[in-house]
Design an enzyme around this catalytic site. Sequence first.
Site, short mmCIF file in Angstrom:
data_model
loop_
_atom_site.label_atom_id
_atom_site.label_comp_id
_atom_site.label_asym_id
_atom_site.label_seq_id
_atom_site.Cartn_x
_atom_site.Cartn_y
_atom_site.Cartn_z
CB ALA A 4 6.74 0.18 -0.76
CB SER A 5 5.35 -2.91 -4.23
OG SER A 5 5.70 -3.96 -3.37
CB VAL A 6 6.14 2.43 -6.55
CG1 VAL A 6 6.46 3.31 -7.75
CG2 VAL A 6 4.67 2.65 -6.15
CB SER A 7 10.94 -0.60 -6.02
OG SER A 7 11.01 0.34 -4.98
#
Length: 367
Positions: A82-85
């Site tokens: 998810a937003s760790v990307s």
Amino acid sequence: MNFRSIKLFLLLVFCWNATFISQSAFAQVSAVDSAFEVAESKGFSGVLLLAVDGKVVFEKASGFRYFEQKITLLPTDVFELASVSKQFTAMMVMMCAEKGLLDYFDYADKYLDIPYKGITIKELLSHTNGLPDYQAVMDKHWDKSKVADNEDILEYLRKYHPPMLSMPSEKYEYSNTAYVFLASIVEKVTGRDFIELSREWIFEPLGMKNTDIRKLEEKAGVSNFAAGHLKDKKGDYVNANKFHDSDYTVWLGNRKGPGRISSTAQDLLLWDQALYNGTLVSDKTLKSAFSPQALNDCTLSQYGYGWDLSQDEYFGKIVSHTGDNPGYKTLIMRFIDQNKTLILLNNNYHNSNDQLVEGAVEALREW
């Protein structure tokens, strides 16, 4: 004291220190083990990895890769980040900057045909841009039988032109739209596909063999892909893709920048350690990425380039990021003054996450 006595004394001191260190390490493993067992008893499904100086001191998995088939989850399984990307997208931008392909103070509309003027790349990176939410526009107007990519998103922002939420650098406001723009800017200045370039510039050089930006059909081909799960009306965990609220992961399935990277805990540790040795960008660039951003009123926003920033009396500087997708919760915490790392990947969106993280952080304080 003769030489023989000195040798004996030093041996005793060494043995005492080794015993103390061993007992201390055992105590910390025991502490985090207890925290993990509590989470496991409450139904947590996922992987927790702790590392000190790049060496794994704790790694454990619990739960199921697929709940409906009762396939046991393994520490090597692949999760949606998810937003760790976003930290990877930010790194691609930083690498472009170091190659002289762009400047942080360039305006986004220098590279993209967008109706929002006067927003710098630096403001895109730090969520201080004031942009509207692209997903709301797409949800309202997009034909969901089709799969949208970045150019579709840009087209709909031009077509419907939702207003800015605030002026650039007025305040911090988390922006997925900004990271769509950033990936598109990388493609513009390099003339390359963002996914191919991510592999070439980051994943392959770091040996992140299980990490990629995958389409739905590609995920299906990964045998150890851990599906995200949510509870149905009966209270049973089922694949999150069965819920209407998860539809956007399908019809926005070709977007690049704000999410979509999938990886393993071990691969994330490779990424974590590469950020210490200047493999990808210089220390000067990383220092900027881990620095607060000044707002118009001269206050500081505690978000750098793809990283949340915090300070702890014991640990010193902490850079971290969470991720949140249907059925998934993810976290990477880097205690960069001490080279300690916490990675948590969860595939049943469990409410024990916070307690488990607290227990793991407390254990790391004494490691």
